[in-house]
Scaffold this motif. Structure first.
Motif, mmCIF file in Angstrom:
data_model
loop_
_atom_site.group_PDB
_atom_site.id
_atom_site.type_symbol
_atom_site.label_atom_id
_atom_site.label_comp_id
_atom_site.label_asym_id
_atom_site.label_seq_id
_atom_site.Cartn_x
_atom_site.Cartn_y
_atom_site.Cartn_z
ATOM 1 N N HIS A 182 40.699 28.326 51.821
ATOM 2 C CA HIS A 182 42.128 28.556 52.081
ATOM 3 C C HIS A 182 42.335 29.817 52.909
ATOM 4 N N ALA A 183 43.388 29.800 53.710
ATOM 5 C CA ALA A 183 43.662 30.937 54.579
ATOM 6 C C ALA A 183 44.400 32.053 53.847
ATOM 7 N N HIS A 184 45.078 31.695 52.770
ATOM 8 C CA HIS A 184 45.813 32.691 52.003
ATOM 9 C C HIS A 184 45.920 32.181 50.569
ATOM 10 N N ALA A 185 45.397 32.928 49.634
ATOM 11 C CA ALA A 185 45.393 32.459 48.247
ATOM 12 C C ALA A 185 45.101 33.622 47.315
ATOM 13 N N LYS A 186 45.535 33.445 46.082
ATOM 14 C CA LYS A 186 45.116 34.350 45.008
ATOM 15 C C LYS A 186 43.980 33.664 44.262
ATOM 16 N N ILE A 187 43.011 34.443 43.852
ATOM 17 C CA ILE A 187 41.937 33.861 43.046
ATOM 18 C C ILE A 187 42.355 33.945 41.583
ATOM 19 N N THR A 188 42.442 32.778 40.949
ATOM 20 C CA THR A 188 42.844 32.733 39.550
ATOM 21 C C THR A 188 41.645 32.927 38.638
ATOM 22 N N SER A 189 40.551 32.243 38.968
ATOM 23 C CA SER A 189 39.356 32.405 38.143
ATOM 24 C C SER A 189 38.104 32.036 38.933
ATOM 25 N N ILE A 190 37.004 32.612 38.509
ATOM 26 C CA ILE A 190 35.705 32.310 39.120
ATOM 27 C C ILE A 190 34.738 32.005 37.978
ATOM 28 N N ASP A 191 34.111 30.845 38.030
ATOM 29 C CA ASP A 191 33.130 30.479 37.000
ATOM 30 C C ASP A 191 31.770 30.264 37.664
ATOM 31 N N THR A 192 30.865 31.199 37.432
ATOM 32 C CA THR A 192 29.546 31.113 38.076
ATOM 33 C C THR A 192 28.468 30.650 37.099
ATOM 34 N N SER A 193 28.893 30.230 35.880
ATOM 35 C CA SER A 193 27.883 29.982 34.843
ATOM 36 C C SER A 193 26.899 28.880 35.231
ATOM 37 N N ALA A 194 27.420 27.803 35.837
ATOM 38 C CA ALA A 194 26.521 26.697 36.196
ATOM 39 C C ALA A 194 25.502 27.149 37.244
ATOM 40 N N ALA B 154 27.896 24.788 42.954
ATOM 41 C CA ALA B 154 28.110 24.686 41.504
ATOM 42 C C ALA B 154 29.122 25.712 40.980
ATOM 43 N N ILE B 155 29.529 26.641 41.835
ATOM 44 C CA ILE B 155 30.485 27.674 41.397
ATOM 45 C C ILE B 155 31.905 27.111 41.472
ATOM 46 N N LYS B 156 32.664 27.394 40.415
ATOM 47 C CA LYS B 156 34.043 26.895 40.406
ATOM 48 C C LYS B 156 35.011 28.062 40.597
ATOM 49 N N VAL B 157 35.809 27.964 41.642
ATOM 50 C CA VAL B 157 36.840 28.973 41.886
ATOM 51 C C VAL B 157 38.188 28.264 41.830
ATOM 52 N N VAL B 158 39.102 28.842 41.071
ATOM 53 C CA VAL B 158 40.457 28.276 41.040
ATOM 54 C C VAL B 158 41.352 29.197 41.868
ATOM 55 N N TYR B 159 42.076 28.580 42.790
ATOM 56 C CA TYR B 159 42.927 29.343 43.701
ATOM 57 C C TYR B 159 44.394 29.039 43.425
ATOM 58 N N GLU B 160 45.200 30.026 43.635
ATOM 59 C CA GLU B 160 46.644 29.780 43.749
ATOM 60 C C GLU B 160 46.934 29.901 45.244
ATOM 61 N N VAL B 161 47.172 28.755 45.857
ATOM 62 C CA VAL B 161 47.308 28.747 47.311
ATOM 63 C C VAL B 161 48.661 29.330 47.718
ATOM 64 N N LEU B 162 48.644 30.236 48.675
ATOM 65 C CA LEU B 162 49.862 30.902 49.151
ATOM 66 C C LEU B 162 50.134 30.481 50.596
ATOM 67 N N PRO B 163 51.356 30.676 51.058
ATOM 68 C CA PRO B 163 51.660 30.285 52.441
ATOM 69 C C PRO B 163 50.860 31.120 53.433
ATOM 70 N N HIS B 164 50.457 30.480 54.521
ATOM 71 C CA HIS B 164 49.693 31.207 55.539
ATOM 72 C C HIS B 164 50.358 31.048 56.898
ATOM 73 N N SER B 165 49.925 31.884 57.819
ATOM 74 C CA SER B 165 50.398 31.761 59.201
ATOM 75 C C SER B 165 49.238 32.117 60.117
ATOM 76 N N VAL B 166 48.897 31.224 61.009
ATOM 77 C CA VAL B 166 47.744 31.473 61.879
ATOM 78 C C VAL B 166 48.107 31.458 63.360
ATOM 79 N N LEU B 167 49.370 31.239 63.681
ATOM 80 C CA LEU B 167 49.727 31.086 65.092
ATOM 81 C C LEU B 167 50.352 32.371 65.647
ATOM 82 N N ASP B 168 50.030 32.656 66.893
ATOM 83 C CA ASP B 168 50.452 33.931 67.476
ATOM 84 C C ASP B 168 51.100 33.766 68.846
#
Lengths: 330, 715
Positions: B53-65, B109-123
């Motif tokens: 994702h171009a813009h997001a908050k990371i909610t959780s990261i699970d590296t156990s697997a 195998a790593i699980k990351v949960v994102y909260e996707v936020l609005p992005h802008s890539v055009l200039d």
């Protein structure tokens, strides 16, 4: 790339028996120039690769008794370019193969692989699926960056362009394809091999997961002027922005019948009935070629960023006709 | 005491000659080892989990697997204080495993949960991005209203170039290992060998003195490889977790293009005015740019021409693309393209030959006006300007239209601080050590030339050791500062060392040290050249202990300078039915003071022109508005020129009187400034209309033609 099993059969029967009922089970490996990148990008992840390079009967180019040319599916692009018979009679095929400007890809890539390579659509290659949809099921191409996408046959759900360099030339030359599967061998017109997918679980060509392409049969091109013209941005390795192959059956100075096939403009190699019908009975001239080009794109429609390709396709047809008229010199 | 100056032209044996780079055979035969080629004993392979994702908050990261997978030796979550992803491809977790496939499996195998936020890539449109567009204070010079009132002709246009990436052939990365719990060995692909340790130490909480940095060769940097990157710190942390085993992380091609370097875009609406005789009276620009979160640079406009009346306004646009990095002459290519295109359009509006127009206003360029004048004459002769230039729009029949364009540029290039140690052994062998790096530009070769020329020795005698931070400190290779820095330090060291050899040899020659000189492998008496010792004999007088001398830059004597000027002219053919542009020829005329090696100097200019063709015709970091992803992070659709696309490149270096006496000046950046403007102007001259923005692709060329109207306006 994920782990996989590797099998290297020596007959087509063995090869087919090692394939499965889906691409997840097994995929056939020819030159690998496309398949390996698809695997590295995790677009496909077959559990088994079936190497076809040791199947001798899939190799070789030879003339058949009826004067047609048999090209083994495992013939490399370079072998095609170096073949004296191809050079003598099939200028359009030479032009198209010549457009594959990477020596490495010419050396490894095969004729069968060129026909069966997957589209270069950047949404597909980024993991959005062949029909390029976002997680909500909305099509990404029509309003996205479609500068290299289809201008013909683009009403959806497929918007990509067929990437084959050789298919337009082969179809214009009237080529047939031999497909081998558990039920034996089937022959089909190459043109019918390609079809735009209508759902996510279809491919853009008609080959079951447990079938392989074995050979291509090209009728004699005696009496046919033929040529391919690619509009390319770069001289070096680059995909054509639009391409056209023509084969013109001549009767003196008059075109008796014509086949006009466009590449890189539609989800399939695009046969232009309009241009073909117009050309029949005409004498070749710049004006006639121009009109044929205009007719070939009469049904084209632009998406948000690819309107320029309509002009390129028109010019490709015009120039392919003029190139054929001039003897199809490289 | 040595006199610290360069030898006179008639005394130079190697300096300024045409000498092949000493590492050439090594490189073309594949023997040269790049750090990305390294496989250290017991080495682990690191891979990165990057944000889709171009813009997001990371909610959780699970590296156990991943951690539980056989073969996985270390997992490291890359610190990110606000856990906010600001561009697609940003690194989140690093994994080290026994082989690359295992590391890749672990990443999956790593699980990351994102909260996707609005992005802008055009200039491309500041009005479309709301508060992400941040206008700076408007600037005024002179009286713009009066300037435009005085103008008899004005021209207005939009000009610009997109974000491009550095696309280093050797991607960014490193092989890092803990030699013990206090000492780190770093093999990093870098433009700044001497300064990496200081940048890594505080983060790793060890003394910088404990960090050893080595690099023999680098596969391209272009401004993007000055500091250690987040993945390099990750490699160090993974190595620590894995008991010190070497960990290798070099970016995949897609990451290299997505995150490891971007040159900011720049766009501007410009209005310029002049009198009918060509005298420029006024400039007005409204510009905007983006280079990611930072918003991009503010190109210095109008470029070079100090137009008396100016009104300027610049806006920075924040985007969710990878971060910007310095790219060969930061801000200059953008400013040059915009300025020289606008001025060329103004010349066309007047109906004046742009060469005549630029020369008419050349005094506005300041102290280098005469150099530009001289260079323009040479360039014009080399490209056949008089014979081949025509008014806008090639009127010849057929779809292929030919045109000429020109541009000019400047840069600094003063030498950076640099220390050089030269050791001379009693057997006459010579070793030179410097903590510099050879960016592929020939630094190894040029320092050998300077030392050997000073000692009167041929190439192949002085052993050059660089690329190690245990060697005397030398600055990073940026800002075109290397050649003047290392040449000054080497010359001073060599002159001082030679003084010592003279002192030791003088008694045996029955002469005073100051009467000696080093010529053709001998030390001889100037007034009686028959009295001589071979270099070896002279060095045998040293005694048992070798001589080591340190030379520094800056230092005594004038060995370098800053400030150069160059001009370029381009000859193109454009197919107006397809919009395809082909380069026929580019001529580059460049000064850089005293040239150490004419061959590697020309080679740098060739490289700049090739990069110029790439960015003028092909390169673009294509971002997808909806998904926020880069659509062409590969060598397939991130297009670069091949050998068949670059045309005939002609380089003329300004040397001799008026140039040599300035001493050595940097060359890496200046010739990379003008190609875009020269090529864009040539296309405008060929087809009769400006293609506003780069790259000059078929769609843009056809769109410009369609706008103008006429026989090719079919879309």
């Amino acid at each position: 790339m994920r782990g996989f099993e590797y099998a290297s059969p020596t007959t087509k029967e063995q090869a087919v028996s090692l394939l499965g009922s889906s691409d997840d089970d097994a995929m056939a490996l020819a030159g690998g120039t496309d398949l390996l990148s698809l695997m590295k990008d995790d677009i496909v992840a077959p559990r088994r690769l079936v190497n076809l390079k040791d199947v001798a009967e899939l190799r070789g180019i030879r003339l058949l008794p009826d004067g047609s040319l048999r090209i083994g599916a495992l013939v490399t692009v370079q072998e095609l370019l170096d073949n004296a018979i191809v050079k003598r009679g099939y200028a359009s095929l030479i032009h198209a193969a010549d457009g594959i400007t990477s020596p490495q890809i010419r050396a490894m890539g095969t004729v069968g692989g060129d026909l069966c390579q997957r589209p270069r659509c950047w949404y597909y290659r980024a993991g959005f699926g062949l029909l390029a949809k976002d997680k909500d099921g909305a099509a990404l191409v029509p309003e996205g960056d479609n500068r290299y996408h289809a201008i013909l046959g683009n009403t959806g759900p497929a918007y990509f362009v067929n990437p084959s360099s050789l298919a337009p030339a082969l179809i214009a030359l009237g080529a047939k394809l031999h497909i081998f599967g558990s039920g034996g061998q089937v022959e089909m017109n190459l043109e019918n091999f390609f079809a735009a997918p209508t759902s996510a679980n279809e491919k853009e060509y008609r080959l079951k997961p447990n079938e392989i392409v074995t050979e291509i049969i090209v009728p004699s091109a005696g009496g046919w002027k033929n040529a391919t013209y690619e509009v390319r941005q770069k001289e070096s390795l680059d995909w054509p922005l639009a391409a056209a192959s023509v084969a013109l059956k001549m009767s003196g100075k008059t075109i008796e019948s014509a086949r006009v096939v466009l590449g890189h403009v539609a989800p399939v190699p695009w046969r232009s009935g309009e241009a073909q019908a117009y050309l029949a009975g005409k004498t070749i001239s710049e004006q006639v070629a121009e009109t044929a080009g205009t007719l070939a794109v009469a049904r084209a429609s632009a998406m948000s960023h690819n309107g320029y390709k309509i002009q390129l396709a028109r010019v490709a047809v015009k120039r392919a006709i003029m190139k054929a008229a001039q003897g199809g010199q490289r | 005491m040595a006199e610290y100056k360069w030898p006179d032209a008639d005394k130079r044996t190697l300096i300024g000659k045409r000498i092949s780079r000493t590492d050439g055979p090594h490189k073309v035969s594949g023997h040269a080892r790049y750090n990305s080629d390294l496989n250290r004993p017991g080495m682990l392979h690191g891979r990165l989990l990057c944000s889709p994702h171009a813009h997001a908050k990371i909610t959780s990261i699970d590296t156990s697997a991943a951690e539980a997978m056989p073969g996985v030796k270390a997992v490291y979550i890359i610190p990110d204080p606000d856990r906010e992803i600001k561009w697609a491809g940003e690194e989140i977790v690093a994994v080290a495993a026994v082989d690359e496939p295992t590391a890749r499996d672990a990443i999956r195998a790593i699980k990351v949960v994102y909260e996707v936020l609005p992005h802008s890539v055009l200039d491309t449109d500041p009005k479309a991005v709301g508060s992400l567009a941040r206008p700076a204070q408007a600037q005024k010079v002179g009286d713009p209203d009066k300037g435009f009132a005085e103008a008899e002709v004005t021209a207005e246009g939009l000009y610009g170039m997109p974000v491009i990436t550095h696309c280093c052939l050797e991607p960014h990365g490193s092989v890092i290992e803990w030699e013990d719990d206090k000492n780190l060995l770093v093999h990093l692909s870098t433009q700044a060998v001497s300064s990496i340790a200081a940048a890594m130490a505080p983060v790793l909480e060890i003394p910088a003195a404990n960090i050893r940095v080595k690099q023999d060769h680098i596969g391209g940097g272009f401004g993007s490889k000055f500091g250690p990157d987040r993945w390099d710190f990750a490699a160090a942390q993974l190595s620590k977790k894995a008991g010190g085993k070497p960990v290798k992380i070099f970016l995949d091609r897609d990451s290299e293009l997505m995150v490891a370097g971007a040159r900011p875009s720049a766009y501007a609406k410009v209005k310029v005015g002049a009198k009918k005789d060509g005298t420029i009276t006024a400039w007005q620009s409204e510009s905007w740019a983006s280079g990611g979160q930072g918003g991009g640079g503010s190109p210095p406009m109008p470029y070079i021409f100090n137009i008396p009346n100016q009104s300027k306004q610049h806006t920075a646009i924040q985007t969710n693309i990878g971060p910007q990095r310095a790219w060969r002459a930061p801000n200059h290519p953008q400013a040059c393209l915009i300025t020289m295109s606008a001025l060329e359009d103004l010349a066309a509006a007047i109906g004046m030959d742009p060469l005549e127009f630029f020369l008419k206003n050349i005094e506005l360029t300041g102290p280098r006006a005469e150099i530009y004048r001289e260079e323009f004459q040479i360039a014009a002769d080399l490209i056949g300007w008089k014979k081949n230039w025509h008014q806008r729009g090639d009127k010849t029949a057929g779809p292929i239209k030919r045109g000429l364009g020109l541009s000019l540029h400047t840069w600094g290039g003063g030498g950076h601080p640099s220390d050089c140690d030269i050791t001379i052994q009693p057997d006459g062998s010579v070793e030179l050590k410097m903590g510099t790096q050879d960016l592929g530009t020939g630094t190894r070769t040029t320092v050998e030339i300077v030392a050997a020329d000073t000692f009167g020795l041929p190439m192949g005698v002085v052993k050059v050791l660089i690329g190690d931070n245990r060697f005397p400190t030398s600055g990073g290779s940026g800002g075109s500062t290397t050649i003047a820095g290392v040449s000054g330090a080497t010359r001073r060291a060599a002159l001082d060392a030679l003084d010592q050899i003279f002192a030791k040899a003088a008694p045996a020659l029955g002469a005073k040290p100051e009467d000696l000189e080093a010529v053709a492998g001998t030390i001889l008496v100037k007034s009686n050249p028959a009295k001589r010792l071979t270099w070896k004999q002279a060095c045998s007088k040293i005694g048992q202990v070798p001589i080591t001398v340190r030379g520094k830059n800056p230092g005594p004597g004038k060995l370098g300078d800053s400030g150069v000027g160059g001009v370029q002219m381009a000859d193109v053919s454009v197919d107006i039915e397809t919009g395809v542009v082909r380069v026929n020829k580019i001529v580059a005329v460049q000064d850089c003071g005293l040239v150490i090696d004419i061959k590697t100097a020309e080679s740098q200019v060739y490289g700049a022109l090739i990069m110029g063709v790439c960015s003028a015709l092909y390169e673009e970091k294509i971002m997808d508005a909806k998904t926020g992803k880069m659509l062409n992070p590969n060598m397939e659709f991130y297009k670069l020129a091949g050998i068949g696309d670059i045309g005939d490149l002609v380089v003329h270096m300004m040397t001799g009187k008026g140039y040599d006496e300035r001493g050595v000046i940097g060359l890496g950046e200046p010739p990379a400034v003008s190609p875009y403007a020269a090529l864009s102007n040539a296309v405008a001259n060929a087809i009769g209309v400006r293609v506003p923005t780069l790259p000059l692709t078929p769609d843009r060329v056809l769109a410009a033609l369609a706008k103008k109207g006429g026989s090719n306006a079919r879309i």
